[in-house]
Enzyme design. Structure first.
Site, PDB file in Angstrom:
ATOM      1  N   SER A  29     112.951   6.866   0.553  1.00 43.48           N
ATOM      2  CA  SER A  29     112.371   7.207  -0.683  1.00 43.48           C
ATOM      3  C   SER A  29     113.290   8.353  -1.397  1.00 43.48           C
ATOM      4  CB  SER A  29     110.888   7.544  -0.668  1.00 43.48           C
ATOM      5  OG  SER A  29     110.653   7.951  -2.231  1.00 43.48           O
ATOM      6  N   HIS A  48     114.403   3.159  -2.129  1.00 48.19           N
ATOM      7  CA  HIS A  48     113.145   2.944  -2.677  1.00 48.19           C
ATOM      8  C   HIS A  48     113.139   4.395  -3.790  1.00 48.19           C
ATOM      9  CE1 HIS A  48     108.898   2.359  -2.992  1.00 48.19           C
ATOM     10  NE2 HIS A  48     108.640   3.494  -3.411  1.00 48.19           N
ATOM     11  N   ASP A  62     111.076   5.898  -6.922  1.00 45.57           N
ATOM     12  CA  ASP A  62     109.797   6.184  -7.385  1.00 45.57           C
ATOM     13  C   ASP A  62     109.663   6.882  -8.762  1.00 45.57           C
ATOM     14  OD1 ASP A  62     108.049   5.697  -5.153  1.00 45.57           O
ATOM     15  OD2 ASP A  62     109.082   7.319  -4.003  1.00 45.57           O
ATOM     16  N   MET A  98     107.851   7.920 -12.187  1.00 51.76           N
ATOM     17  CA  MET A  98     106.252   8.368 -12.432  1.00 51.76           C
ATOM     18  C   MET A  98     106.545   8.858 -13.808  1.00 51.76           C
ATOM     19  SD  MET A  98     105.492  10.491  -9.179  1.00 51.76           S
ATOM     20  CE  MET A  98     105.772   9.693  -7.236  1.00 51.76           C
ATOM     21  N   HIS A 133     110.034   1.408  -7.742  1.00 51.76           N
ATOM     22  CA  HIS A 133     108.466   1.331  -7.484  1.00 51.76           C
ATOM     23  C   HIS A 133     107.962   2.100  -8.922  1.00 51.76           C
ATOM     24  CE1 HIS A 133     104.854   3.281  -5.308  1.00 51.76           C
ATOM     25  NE2 HIS A 133     104.326   2.457  -5.967  1.00 51.76           N
ATOM     26  N   MET A 135     105.484   3.501 -11.081  1.00 47.37           N
ATOM     27  CA  MET A 135     103.962   4.300 -11.096  1.00 47.37           C
ATOM     28  C   MET A 135     103.795   4.733 -12.656  1.00 47.37           C
ATOM     29  SD  MET A 135     104.260   6.133  -7.514  1.00 47.37           S
ATOM     30  CE  MET A 135     106.084   6.056  -7.502  1.00 47.37           C
ATOM     31  N   MET A 187     100.059   0.796  -0.713  1.00 43.68           N
ATOM     32  CA  MET A 187     100.090   2.296  -0.487  1.00 43.68           C
ATOM     33  C   MET A 187      99.458   3.041   0.391  1.00 43.68           C
ATOM     34  SD  MET A 187     102.305   3.296  -3.290  1.00 43.68           S
ATOM     35  CE  MET A 187     101.951   5.111  -2.841  1.00 43.68           C
ATOM     36  N   ASP A 221     103.995   2.211   1.906  1.00 40.23           N
ATOM     37  CA  ASP A 221     104.723   3.326   1.559  1.00 40.23           C
ATOM     38  C   ASP A 221     103.739   4.545   1.429  1.00 40.23           C
ATOM     39  OD1 ASP A 221     105.999   5.401  -0.312  1.00 40.23           O
ATOM     40  OD2 ASP A 221     105.817   3.616  -2.099  1.00 40.23           O
TER      41      ASP A 221
HETATM   42  C1  DX5 Z   1     104.291   8.185  -3.564  1.00 41.91           C
HETATM   43  C2  DX5 Z   1     105.780   7.467  -3.465  1.00 41.91           C
HETATM   44  C3  DX5 Z   1     106.228   7.355  -2.185  1.00 41.91           C
HETATM   45  C4  DX5 Z   1     106.865   8.735  -1.773  1.00 41.91           C
HETATM   46  C5  DX5 Z   1     106.798   8.381  -0.179  1.00 41.91           C
HETATM   47  O1  DX5 Z   1     103.932   8.143  -4.766  1.00 41.91           O
HETATM   48  O2  DX5 Z   1     105.364   6.029  -3.959  1.00 41.91           O
HETATM   49  O3  DX5 Z   1     107.481   6.480  -2.341  1.00 41.91           O
HETATM   50  O4  DX5 Z   1     107.980   8.958  -2.137  1.00 41.91           O
HETATM   51  O5  DX5 Z   1     107.006   9.616   0.304  1.00 41.91           O
HETATM   52  P1  DX5 Z   1     106.666  10.151   1.941  1.00 41.91           P
HETATM   53  O6  DX5 Z   1     107.465   9.300   2.909  1.00 41.91           O
HETATM   54  O7  DX5 Z   1     106.993  11.571   2.120  1.00 41.91           O
HETATM   55  O8  DX5 Z   1     105.245   9.970   1.981  1.00 41.91           O
HETATM   56 ZN    ZN Z   2     107.148   4.710  -3.597  1.00 41.88          ZN
END
Ligand code: DX5
Ligand code: ZN
Length: 210
Positions: free
Chosen positions: A7, A30, A32, A34, A63, A65, A134, A170
Site C-alpha cells: 500500500s 494498492h 488508497d 480517501m 481501494h 474509501m 478490512m 488489508d
Molecule cells: C487503511 C488502508 C490500508 C492501509 C494499510 O485505510 O486501506 O490499505 O494503507 O496499511 P498498513 O499495512 O500499514 O496497516
Molecule cells: Zn487499502
C-alpha cells in the site's frame, strides 16, 4: 496464487516514482483513495494515479474509501486502475457501482469494514472479481490487525466456494500474522507499513512471501 500488494499510503510521498520502482517484485500496487468524508482522512486521487501509471507495469489495485464512488469510477478507470474496489457501506447502490466498473472493463471488488458482517457479500458473489476484508478501521495506515478478521475471511471463503474470486486482506498485516490470514483464505495481501516502513522494500516483500 498469493499476491502481495504494497500500500503506497505508507510510502514517501515526495519520492513516489522511486518508491513504485522499488516494489517491482510485488504483484499489485494498492492505492488508497480517501475523501475526508467516508473516512476521516484525505490521501490522494485521480491525478496521482495517472502520473504513477507511466512508471510501472504492476496491476493497480485502487481501494476507494469515498462516500460516492459511482460518479468517479470512469475517471479512476481512465487514470489507469486495473482493479477498483469500493465499500458496501458507501452511499451509492452496490450493484450499480459494480456494473459501472464492469462497463469500464475493469475488475471489480467490494470492501467490508470491520463492523460489517461477512454475510454482506452474499448478494454480490456472482458479480465481483474480488472481496476485500478490512482488518483495521479504514482511514489510516499503521494500525493494529483486528484478530476477528480471520473468522470473517473463513466465512467469506466458504461463501465464495468454487467461484473465481480473489480474497484480499488489508490492515496491519506483517510477517508475523500473514500466515494466519492466508490459512483463513486470503490470497491478496495488502501491506503498507510492513513494506514501506522497512529500509529495503524488496526484501520486505520477499519476507512476506516466505
Ligand atoms: C487503511 C488502508 C490500508 C492501509 C494499510 O485505510 O486501506 O490499505 O494503507 O496499511 P498498513 O499495512 O500499514 O496497516
Ligand atoms: Zn487499502
Amino acid at each position: 496464487m498469493i499476491k502481495i500488494a504494497p500500500s503506497l499510503l505508507a510510502a514517501d510521498f515526495a519520492n513516489l516514482e522511486k518508491e513504485i520502482k522499488d516494489i517491482g517484485n510485488a504483484d499489485f500496487v494498492h492505492l488508497d483513495v480517501m475523501d475526508g468524508q467516508f473516512v476521516p482522512n484525505i490521501s490522494f486521487g485521480i491525478p496521482v494515479i495517472k502520473a504513477l501509471r507511466k512508471h510501472t507495469g504492476l496491476t493497480f489495485d485502487v481501494h476507494l474509501m469515498i462516500k460516492n464512488p459511482l460518479k468517479y469510477i470512469k475517471a479512476f478507470a481512465d487514470a489507469g486502475a486495473d482493479i477498483i474496489t469500493f465499500h458496501v457501506e458507501a452511499d451509492d447502490d452496490v450493484s450499480d457501482t459494480i456494473k459501472e466498473i464492469k462497463s469500464c472493463q475493469k475488475k471489480c471488488g467490494i470492501v467490508l469494514s470491520p463492523d460489517t458482517p461477512a454475510e454482506a457479500v452474499i448478494p454480490y458473489l456472482d458479480m465481483v472479481d474480488m472481496i476485500l476484508v478490512m482488518s483495521v478501521y479504514p482511514g489510516f495506515g499503521g494500525q493494529k490487525y483486528i484478530p476477528a478478521s480471520a473468522d470473517k475471511l473463513k466465512k467469506i471463503k466458504e461463501y465464495i466456494g468454487q467461484r473465481d474470486i480473489d480474497l484480499e486482506i488489508d490492515g496491519g498485516i506483517t510477517a508475523d500474522n500473514v500466515k494466519q490470514v492466508i490459512d483463513a483464505g486470503a490470497n491478496v495481501i495488502v501491506a503498507g507499513t510492513s513494506v514501506f516502513g522497512k529500509e529495503n522494500r524488496k526484501e520486505a516483500i520477499e519476507g512476506l512471501r516466505k
